[in-house]
Scaffold this active site. Sequence first.
Site, mmCIF file in Angstrom:
data_model
loop_
_atom_site.group_PDB
_atom_site.id
_atom_site.type_symbol
_atom_site.label_atom_id
_atom_site.label_comp_id
_atom_site.label_asym_id
_atom_site.label_seq_id
_atom_site.Cartn_x
_atom_site.Cartn_y
_atom_site.Cartn_z
ATOM 1 N N CYS A 2 -23.943 -71.854 -112.289
ATOM 2 C CA CYS A 2 -23.515 -73.006 -111.495
ATOM 3 C C CYS A 2 -23.452 -72.659 -110.011
ATOM 4 O O CYS A 2 -23.243 -71.510 -109.639
ATOM 5 C CB CYS A 2 -22.133 -73.435 -111.941
ATOM 6 S SG CYS A 2 -22.008 -73.716 -113.702
ATOM 7 N N ARG A 27 -30.588 -70.522 -108.785
ATOM 8 C CA ARG A 27 -29.627 -69.876 -109.675
ATOM 9 C C ARG A 27 -29.749 -70.371 -111.114
ATOM 10 O O ARG A 27 -29.204 -69.773 -112.017
ATOM 11 C CB ARG A 27 -28.199 -70.135 -109.180
ATOM 12 C CG ARG A 27 -27.881 -69.439 -107.868
ATOM 13 C CD ARG A 27 -26.592 -69.951 -107.299
ATOM 14 N NE ARG A 27 -25.450 -69.604 -108.118
ATOM 15 C CZ ARG A 27 -24.565 -68.666 -107.819
ATOM 16 N NH1 ARG A 27 -24.690 -67.993 -106.704
ATOM 17 N NH2 ARG A 27 -23.551 -68.414 -108.593
ATOM 18 N N TRP A 75 -24.785 -75.226 -114.941
ATOM 19 C CA TRP A 75 -25.530 -74.514 -115.985
ATOM 20 C C TRP A 75 -24.609 -74.539 -117.205
ATOM 21 O O TRP A 75 -23.558 -73.910 -117.208
ATOM 22 C CB TRP A 75 -25.801 -73.088 -115.519
ATOM 23 C CG TRP A 75 -26.712 -72.299 -116.398
ATOM 24 C CD1 TRP A 75 -28.078 -72.337 -116.421
ATOM 25 C CD2 TRP A 75 -26.329 -71.322 -117.375
ATOM 26 N NE1 TRP A 75 -28.561 -71.444 -117.350
ATOM 27 C CE2 TRP A 75 -27.521 -70.809 -117.946
ATOM 28 C CE3 TRP A 75 -25.107 -70.827 -117.827
ATOM 29 C CZ2 TRP A 75 -27.517 -69.841 -118.942
ATOM 30 C CZ3 TRP A 75 -25.098 -69.860 -118.820
ATOM 31 C CH2 TRP A 75 -26.298 -69.376 -119.366
ATOM 32 N N ASN A 99 -16.969 -73.330 -110.923
ATOM 33 C CA ASN A 99 -17.798 -72.260 -111.502
ATOM 34 C C ASN A 99 -16.872 -71.345 -112.280
ATOM 35 O O ASN A 99 -15.775 -71.036 -111.808
ATOM 36 C CB ASN A 99 -18.461 -71.411 -110.417
ATOM 37 C CG ASN A 99 -19.636 -72.111 -109.773
ATOM 38 O OD1 ASN A 99 -19.947 -73.253 -110.103
ATOM 39 N ND2 ASN A 99 -20.275 -71.423 -108.849
ATOM 40 N N GLY A 100 -17.344 -70.867 -113.431
ATOM 41 C CA GLY A 100 -16.535 -69.947 -114.224
ATOM 42 C C GLY A 100 -16.226 -70.547 -115.584
ATOM 43 O O GLY A 100 -16.813 -71.565 -115.968
ATOM 44 N N GLU A 478 -39.090 -52.822 -118.592
ATOM 45 C CA GLU A 478 -39.024 -53.828 -117.548
ATOM 46 C C GLU A 478 -40.300 -54.673 -117.523
ATOM 47 O O GLU A 478 -40.243 -55.897 -117.347
ATOM 48 C CB GLU A 478 -38.768 -53.148 -116.187
ATOM 49 C CG GLU A 478 -38.752 -54.064 -114.986
ATOM 50 C CD GLU A 478 -37.715 -55.180 -115.055
ATOM 51 O OE1 GLU A 478 -36.838 -55.170 -115.939
ATOM 52 O OE2 GLU A 478 -37.822 -56.097 -114.216
ATOM 53 N N LYS A 482 -40.207 -58.719 -117.951
ATOM 54 C CA LYS A 482 -40.769 -59.609 -116.925
ATOM 55 C C LYS A 482 -41.692 -60.620 -117.577
ATOM 56 O O LYS A 482 -41.639 -61.810 -117.295
ATOM 57 C CB LYS A 482 -41.533 -58.758 -115.918
ATOM 58 C CG LYS A 482 -41.359 -58.915 -114.481
ATOM 59 C CD LYS A 482 -40.051 -58.980 -113.800
ATOM 60 C CE LYS A 482 -38.799 -59.172 -114.532
ATOM 61 N NZ LYS A 482 -37.560 -58.890 -113.927
ATOM 62 N N GLU A 485 -39.713 -63.211 -120.002
ATOM 63 C CA GLU A 485 -38.752 -64.175 -119.418
ATOM 64 C C GLU A 485 -39.442 -65.284 -118.645
ATOM 65 O O GLU A 485 -38.941 -66.388 -118.582
ATOM 66 C CB GLU A 485 -37.698 -63.471 -118.559
ATOM 67 C CG GLU A 485 -38.197 -62.886 -117.276
ATOM 68 C CD GLU A 485 -37.088 -62.256 -116.444
ATOM 69 O OE1 GLU A 485 -35.960 -62.763 -116.430
ATOM 70 O OE2 GLU A 485 -37.372 -61.235 -115.786
ATOM 71 N N HIS A 501 -43.648 -45.723 -136.837
ATOM 72 C CA HIS A 501 -42.482 -45.695 -137.733
ATOM 73 C C HIS A 501 -42.073 -47.110 -138.120
ATOM 74 O O HIS A 501 -40.910 -47.359 -138.419
ATOM 75 C CB HIS A 501 -41.338 -44.924 -137.068
ATOM 76 C CG HIS A 501 -41.695 -43.486 -136.827
ATOM 77 N ND1 HIS A 501 -41.732 -42.559 -137.835
ATOM 78 C CD2 HIS A 501 -42.103 -42.840 -135.720
ATOM 79 C CE1 HIS A 501 -42.121 -41.382 -137.350
ATOM 80 N NE2 HIS A 501 -42.353 -41.538 -136.057
ATOM 81 N N LYS A 600 -29.754 -67.111 -112.287
ATOM 82 C CA LYS A 600 -29.931 -65.944 -111.423
ATOM 83 C C LYS A 600 -28.745 -64.998 -111.488
ATOM 84 O O LYS A 600 -28.894 -63.801 -111.575
ATOM 85 C CB LYS A 600 -30.173 -66.410 -109.979
ATOM 86 C CG LYS A 600 -30.437 -65.278 -109.001
ATOM 87 C CD LYS A 600 -31.742 -64.576 -109.320
ATOM 88 C CE LYS A 600 -31.997 -63.350 -108.469
ATOM 89 N NZ LYS A 600 -33.039 -62.499 -109.044
#
Length: 605
Positions: A2, A27, A75, A99-100, A478, A482, A485, A501, A600
């Site tokens: 948010c 974000r 969000w 927010n939170g 990484e 990338k 996502e 294995h 973000k």
Amino acid sequence: MCGIVGYVGRENCTDVLIDALSKLEYRGYDSAGIAVFENGKIRVEKAKGRLQNLDEKMNLEGRPFGNCGIGHTRWATHGEPSHINSHPHSGRRVTLVHNGIIENYMELKAFLEGKGYHFESQTDTETVAKLIDYYYQDDPLEALNKALPQVRGAYALAILFEGFPDRLYAVRKESPLIVGLGCGGENFVASDIPAILKYTNRYYLLEQDEVALVTAGQVVVTDLAGNPIEKQEQVADWDIDAAEKGGFAHFMLKEIHEQPKAFRNTISPRIRDGAIQFENGLDDVLRAAKRLHVVACGTAMHAGIVGKYLIESLARVPVDVDLASEFRYRNPILEKEDLAVIISQSGETADTLAALRLAKSQGIRTLAIVNVVGSSIAREADYVLYTWAGPEIAVASTKAYTVQLAVMYLLAFQLGRLRGQLDEAAYANYLTELMQTPEKIEKLLSQSGAIANLAVDYREAQNMFFIGRGLDYALSQEGSLKLKEISYIYSEAYAAGELKHGTISLIVEGIPVVALATQRDLLEKMISNVREVRARGAKVLLFCFEGTQVSADLANHVIYLPQGSDLFAPLLSIVPLQLFAYHIAEQRGCDVDKPRNLAKSVTVE
Ligand code: F6R
């Protein structure tokens, strides 16, 4: 996550709020809303989806007009993304954005229902709006002082109180919030600096339970009881261009191209007279540390994994790497002489911040590697090494990762030297090669067009594997993140020697395998692993240094890295890996800068 903005001044705040919210779009969010004092009454407008939907809706219905208001991009956490769940939320005479996460919202809701309040949304936020409203007679601060001690959890709030049409209130606990200091006649509130950078770069950082009363002419900060608090003005040195795309199609592509500069900015100030000079007496701490605990999330954690390989091999200091969300709940064994190394781009990731606090509470020293100056993690850690990447807007981290790696290299070299594991010559050679890295990255960036062409052959894949050994395996994690996502292609990173294995059963005709083969000591073994997947029909994209002998049947495509020593390969391979993910996602028509469901800065658990 948010985003919060607030404005009070001479302008029509609707336009300022929408503009400021647009700077927080990166974000991640799924609905947006504003509340504006219009003729002394609070008018709320909200819309599900993009900010543009809200803007268009207001154009149709008539834009609110006023000089004081608050705005939010949500969000979803509690309740689906919908009009009703969007912020702002209101009581009878109080409207706020949040927010939170409010942990005891069910309890508060039951209390307020008992007092005659009806709830419209499924959100936790609505309970705070109504709780503050319940205590609001005519004194906003008194209402906050009575309500907030009852609230458990994290909050950053921007609040409008009916009866005070020329002011807004801001208060925070755990979630970050700043007050932007305008150049006369206007002031701002925001959860993140880019929101207000167009208007001002001067701001106050609000601390836990500090309340800011913001009017056009002044900002007064107090504690909840009303005791004045003197604040230190902060100045953001990010310029406005940093938050614009500057001719690139996406922020992600721009940020990939900013890596040489970010890298230089991060290492150059710390290498003087042929030696690493860390700020704040960090050398003594490094000399004393018996074990390092690197704790982070996502991409930042991947930087920690590369760091482990480097530090253990060059300095012979044991390094544990943990996901912050696991570390904080697994009761880790922390000894007095250990050092916790906390890595975070935003400096606000909830789990990472909690891990830092856990380490501190157990009495061990903490070093934060953080990009956002003045963020919570930077402020709370005992030592900070800032990465100087500048603002990272694209949700997928690129330049922030590369500079986190840069700091890992610096730490490994310095630890190696301080522990007597690296002699002067080796140390000097490593520093020279580190300083040559930005030029090599520039060379790799010039291959962006070629990688875009190559991406055509891989973009239809449904699954992909990334394999490597040693540092290549560390980096492949990484590369895989990338890709998945931003392109939504399922991908997995595997230690090449581990494939047989179990996972090799998934290697079938045509499946792409990105094979990193830069570690010369392990090259023969790696080539055998590549042959194993080739024999099962995999389409192989091979990474190796220029000059490596590759037989024509080993790979479908090869990306050559500029010559260098094995140790530095991650700093080079990462660039084509990022470009590969970027071009595939772009060609698949994905929203590269704002991948679905992602945010973000992850300020909730
Ligand atoms: C992925 C990505 C995330 C972050 C993670 C930690 O591209 O960006 O995995 O690395 O959410 O964020 P920070 O570094 O802000 O703590």
